[in-house]
Design an enzyme around this catalytic site. Structure first.
Site, PDB file in Angstrom:
ATOM      1  N   GLY A 284      19.005  13.331 -15.214  1.00  0.00           N
ATOM      2  CA  GLY A 284      17.859  12.844 -13.826  1.00  0.00           C
ATOM      3  C   GLY A 284      18.620  11.825 -12.964  1.00  0.00           C
ATOM      4  O   GLY A 284      18.135  11.386 -11.823  1.00  0.00           O
ATOM      5  N   HIS A 308      16.018  10.283 -20.298  1.00  0.00           N
ATOM      6  CA  HIS A 308      14.948   9.670 -20.732  1.00  0.00           C
ATOM      7  C   HIS A 308      13.701   9.556 -19.912  1.00  0.00           C
ATOM      8  O   HIS A 308      12.484   9.214 -20.206  1.00  0.00           O
ATOM      9  CB  HIS A 308      15.619   8.293 -21.312  1.00  0.00           C
ATOM     10  CG  HIS A 308      14.689   7.426 -22.211  1.00  0.00           C
ATOM     11  ND1 HIS A 308      14.725   6.018 -22.111  1.00  0.00           N
ATOM     12  CD2 HIS A 308      13.938   7.893 -22.977  1.00  0.00           C
ATOM     13  CE1 HIS A 308      13.826   5.629 -23.013  1.00  0.00           C
ATOM     14  NE2 HIS A 308      13.335   6.740 -23.583  1.00  0.00           N
ATOM     15  N   LYS A 403      35.102  -0.151 -14.079  1.00  0.00           N
ATOM     16  CA  LYS A 403      34.874  -1.417 -14.617  1.00  0.00           C
ATOM     17  C   LYS A 403      35.169  -1.442 -16.078  1.00  0.00           C
ATOM     18  O   LYS A 403      35.178  -2.579 -16.782  1.00  0.00           O
ATOM     19  CB  LYS A 403      33.242  -1.691 -14.586  1.00  0.00           C
ATOM     20  CG  LYS A 403      33.136  -1.893 -13.080  1.00  0.00           C
ATOM     21  CD  LYS A 403      31.412  -2.171 -12.770  1.00  0.00           C
ATOM     22  CE  LYS A 403      31.146  -2.355 -11.539  1.00  0.00           C
ATOM     23  NZ  LYS A 403      31.472  -1.288 -10.438  1.00  0.00           N
ATOM     24  N   LYS A 415      31.538   0.561 -21.696  1.00  0.00           N
ATOM     25  CA  LYS A 415      31.995   1.698 -21.355  1.00  0.00           C
ATOM     26  C   LYS A 415      33.459   1.702 -21.711  1.00  0.00           C
ATOM     27  O   LYS A 415      33.812   2.799 -22.213  1.00  0.00           O
ATOM     28  CB  LYS A 415      32.017   1.826 -19.792  1.00  0.00           C
ATOM     29  CG  LYS A 415      30.824   1.742 -19.135  1.00  0.00           C
ATOM     30  CD  LYS A 415      29.831   3.147 -19.771  1.00  0.00           C
ATOM     31  CE  LYS A 415      30.141   4.176 -18.786  1.00  0.00           C
ATOM     32  NZ  LYS A 415      29.398   5.313 -19.331  1.00  0.00           N
ATOM     33  N   ASN A 440      32.732   2.778  -7.233  1.00  0.00           N
ATOM     34  CA  ASN A 440      31.371   2.812  -6.750  1.00  0.00           C
ATOM     35  C   ASN A 440      30.998   4.229  -6.240  1.00  0.00           C
ATOM     36  O   ASN A 440      31.755   4.636  -5.414  1.00  0.00           O
ATOM     37  CB  ASN A 440      31.114   1.673  -5.974  1.00  0.00           C
ATOM     38  CG  ASN A 440      31.378   0.147  -6.751  1.00  0.00           C
ATOM     39  OD1 ASN A 440      30.308  -0.233  -7.241  1.00  0.00           O
ATOM     40  ND2 ASN A 440      32.443  -0.118  -6.848  1.00  0.00           N
ATOM     41  N   VAL A 448      25.301  -0.535  -3.606  1.00  0.00           N
ATOM     42  CA  VAL A 448      25.002  -1.533  -2.660  1.00  0.00           C
ATOM     43  C   VAL A 448      24.350  -1.129  -1.145  1.00  0.00           C
ATOM     44  O   VAL A 448      23.828  -1.619  -0.439  1.00  0.00           O
ATOM     45  CB  VAL A 448      26.281  -2.297  -2.350  1.00  0.00           C
ATOM     46  CG1 VAL A 448      27.294  -1.613  -1.650  1.00  0.00           C
ATOM     47  CG2 VAL A 448      26.147  -3.526  -1.693  1.00  0.00           C
ATOM     48  N   ARG A 532      28.362 -13.029  -9.046  1.00  0.00           N
ATOM     49  CA  ARG A 532      27.338 -12.878 -10.076  1.00  0.00           C
ATOM     50  C   ARG A 532      28.220 -12.589 -11.514  1.00  0.00           C
ATOM     51  O   ARG A 532      29.430 -12.532 -11.716  1.00  0.00           O
ATOM     52  CB  ARG A 532      26.452 -11.544  -9.845  1.00  0.00           C
ATOM     53  CG  ARG A 532      25.836 -11.742  -8.593  1.00  0.00           C
ATOM     54  CD  ARG A 532      24.896 -10.520  -8.382  1.00  0.00           C
ATOM     55  NE  ARG A 532      25.811  -9.482  -8.200  1.00  0.00           N
ATOM     56  CZ  ARG A 532      25.385  -8.037  -7.889  1.00  0.00           C
ATOM     57  NH1 ARG A 532      23.929  -8.024  -7.867  1.00  0.00           N
ATOM     58  NH2 ARG A 532      26.100  -7.130  -7.868  1.00  0.00           N
ATOM     59  N   GLU A 535      30.879 -10.044 -12.485  1.00  0.00           N
ATOM     60  CA  GLU A 535      31.708  -9.280 -11.502  1.00  0.00           C
ATOM     61  C   GLU A 535      33.089  -9.861 -11.362  1.00  0.00           C
ATOM     62  O   GLU A 535      33.522 -10.688 -11.956  1.00  0.00           O
ATOM     63  CB  GLU A 535      30.967  -9.837 -10.005  1.00  0.00           C
ATOM     64  CG  GLU A 535      29.818  -8.994 -10.078  1.00  0.00           C
ATOM     65  CD  GLU A 535      29.227  -9.294  -8.757  1.00  0.00           C
ATOM     66  OE1 GLU A 535      28.420  -8.390  -8.145  1.00  0.00           O
ATOM     67  OE2 GLU A 535      29.359 -10.328  -7.936  1.00  0.00           O
TER      68      GLU A 535
END
Length: 606
Positions: A284, A308, A403, A415, A440, A448, A532, A535
């Site tokens: 989904g 889920h 990442k 990951k 991304n 973003v 943040r 990051e």
């Protein structure tokens, strides 16, 4: 006016034109014959009958004359010429002579009057459109087939609010040419000047073959003018049938990313998907649902939608059920953390291929909830991978992230550990296990782009963490294609990476979105908020010890990380629930980096 009334009016007009043409030509050139009723009468009747016959043959009464062009003029000339030739033959039979001078004048007058009666409709329409002050003066970039098509569409549409007044094109051979009454007055370097000189209110980029970096360059020139800019679809979109060639749309930020799209090896993919049962976890989600759409194109036997979130699974189930024919679609609500449930489902459906896209991906949220990151990204992957192995699945493809390379966040570290698990499973299983990394994804949940759009709609400011923050970007379809292609070319144990081009500064992305909204940075300021937790300024796709220099497939590279003793890893993960947030974060980062006391243990393969 109805269809029958329209034809009746045209036939009446043509009948009068035939009569005027014959009578006037005989009166002008042959006054003695003009006084001979037999000659004038037979000529009039013959030309009358001949004209209407050939007018029907060449469909002169069924054409839409407000859109008349050179093709209609050729049809008129042919129909009239054949009518005159018929008249000449009748004169020869009736009077043993042909009145050639009179026929020549009749022919010219006939064409002139018929043409004038038809093209006056076009002239009236064009004059009316040009005088319509509500229409926006439009510049078309590209005077090739695409630009010509756009111009014709705008000229022929009575409801369009746009009116084309000029072309620009970089082809020097088209300079100063006139296409459908519209002049090519410069090249793309002249866009700003043309906008000012021609009082342009709208721009359409009509070069569907542009690659993204070329489009970015042209759009930058258009953005300087602050005039609304739209684009016709790309060749890929047209050929795929997703859109029609005349579907003008707004420029999207995805259009401006300077990289050619990934092309699939359709034959190889079809060989391993057609007629097979495919299971997608996280079906989904943004990537999972697009994987399902792409897989469906290769006519598998069945697609198992495992997720889920009931609403998202319901949504993709409904969508696929309407666009697929003969493919079994099975929605299943399940959590990858539930080992027994996952084993039961995989045993039930016996999939040939598993695409594992279920994961927690939000970096700041996972910093605050490391236990959930471990349970979903690590334990969940372990559950699905082991069930796939036990069921004899042919291929298992895990969706990973850039990442995971030298991770600084809990999300990236989990990951990376999931990749270790997948690579270990490949060593001990008949199933081919691979991971796919990409950057991304534009338009995905947590991307973003939606955040920036909301901030623009609210009047700003756009918040960017750091002016030097850069990321690799790709579209959802591109990411999904890579996942599918990886399964087709996998030998087992690889980490596949897409050549994603140059990384993009987040601040530049924000500026593009502001321009695409028709605004400036004065209207929507950019505010830097600071980085943040978790990051990184720059992302990597492969670490130094993972890089394989060879390109194994167009735009796809392969990496392979050192093997690990996953029994030790399993033991460490099982103890994770006893640790607090800080301890767990340190643990997963140490494991991901092969640090401290785990370095020796993890480097040993049983």
């Amino acid at each position: 006016m109805g269809y029958k009334q329209r034809i009746s009016l045209l036939m009446l007009i043509d009948s009068l034109i035939v009569l005027v043409s014959v009578v006037f030509s005989y009166w002008l050139l042959s006054p003695t014959l003009y006084l001979a009723p037999a000659v004038v009468g037979i000529s009039s009747v013959t030309l009358f009958i001949g004209h209407h016959i050939f007018a029907h043959v060449f469909k002169l009464y069924k054409r839409v004359w407000q859109y008349a062009s050179i093709n209609e003029l050729l049809s008129i000339t042919t129909a009239v010429s054949l009518s005159i030739m018929t008249l000449a033959f009748v004169q020869l039979l009736s009077f043993q002579t042909v009145y050639s001078r009179t026929l020549l004048v009749t022919w010219m007058l006939h064409i002139l009057l018929i043409g004038a009666s038809r093209f006056s409709w076009r002239l009236y329409r064009d004059t009316k459109m040009q005088s319509d002050k509500n229409k926006k003066r439009t510049l078309i970039i590209g005077a090739g087939n695409g630009g010509t098509l756009v111009a014709r569409q705008l000229l022929n549409s009575g409801t369009s609010e746009l009116y084309p007044v000029a072309f620009v094109d970089d082809d020097v051979t088209k300079r100063d040419l006139t296409i459908m009454g519209i002049q090519v007055i410069g090249n793309t370097k002249d866009i700003e000047k043309v906008v000012v000189e021609k009082n342009i209110e709208h721009i359409i980029i009509a070069i569907p073959s542009l690659i993204k970096c070329e489009l970015n360059d042209i759009f930058s020139k258009c953005a300087v003018t602050k005039v609304k800019t739209q684009i016709m679809p790309s060749v890929e979109d047209i050929m795929s049938g997703r859109v029609s060639v005349n579907a003008i749309r707004d420029v999207q930020v995805e259009d401006l990313l300077g990289r050619a799209p990934v092309k699939l090896d359709n034959k190889k993919i079809a060989d391993y998907l057609t007629g097979k049962t495919i299971l997608v976890t996280g079906a989904g989600g943004s990537i999972g649902s697009e994987v399902c759409r792409q897989v469906a194109k290769f006519h598998p036997k069945a697609i198992i939608l495992l997720g889920h979130g009931e609403n998202s699974i319901y949504s993709i189930d409904m969508e696929l059920s309407t666009i697929t024919d003969g493919i079994v679609i099975k929605p299943e609500i399940a959590d990858v953390q539930d080992k027994q449930r996952i084993q039961t489902l995989i045993e039930k459906y016996e999939p040939d291929v598993v695409y594992h896209a279920a994961a927690h991906k939000h970096v700041p949220l996972m910093e605050k909830n490391p236990h959930e990151a471990v349970k979903n990204n690590v334990i969940g992957t372990k559950n699905v991978a082991e069930a796939a192995d036990e069921a004899g699945v042919t291929a298992f493809v895990m969706v990973s992230t850039d990442k995971a390379v030298n991770p600084t966040s809990v999300m990236g570290a989990t990951k990376r550990i999931a990749e270790m698990l997948v690579q270990h499973m490949d060593m001990i299983s008949e199933t081919k296990f691979v991971a796919v990394r990409f950057g991304n994804v534009l338009g995905s949940r947590g991307s973003v782009i939606p955040l920036f759009k909301k901030q623009i709609e609210a009047g700003g400011p756009i918040t960017v963490t750091h002016p030097d923050m850069t990321r690799y970007f790709m579209t959802i379809p591109e990411a999904s294609r890579l996942v599918i292609q990886a399964g087709a070319i996998a030998k087992g144990g690889e980490t596949f990476v897409l050549d994603m081009g140059e990384p993009v500064k987040i601040v530049d992305l924000a500026k593009n979105l502001i321009r695409l909204s028709g605004l400036t940075e004065e209207d929507i300021p950019i505010q830097f908020t600071g980085m943040r937790p978790g990051e990184k300024l720059f992302e990597e796709l492969l670490s130094e010890n993972e890089v394989h220099s060879e390109q194994i497939y167009p735009m796809i590279y392969r990496g392979k990380t050192p093997p690990v003793n996953v029994n030790v890893l399993y033991d460490l993960i099982e103890k994770s629930h006893h640790l607090d947030k800080g301890e767990l974060k340190d643990l997963v980062l140490d494991i991901a980096h092969f640090k401290t006391k785990y370095l020796t243990q993890l480097s040993l393969v049983e």
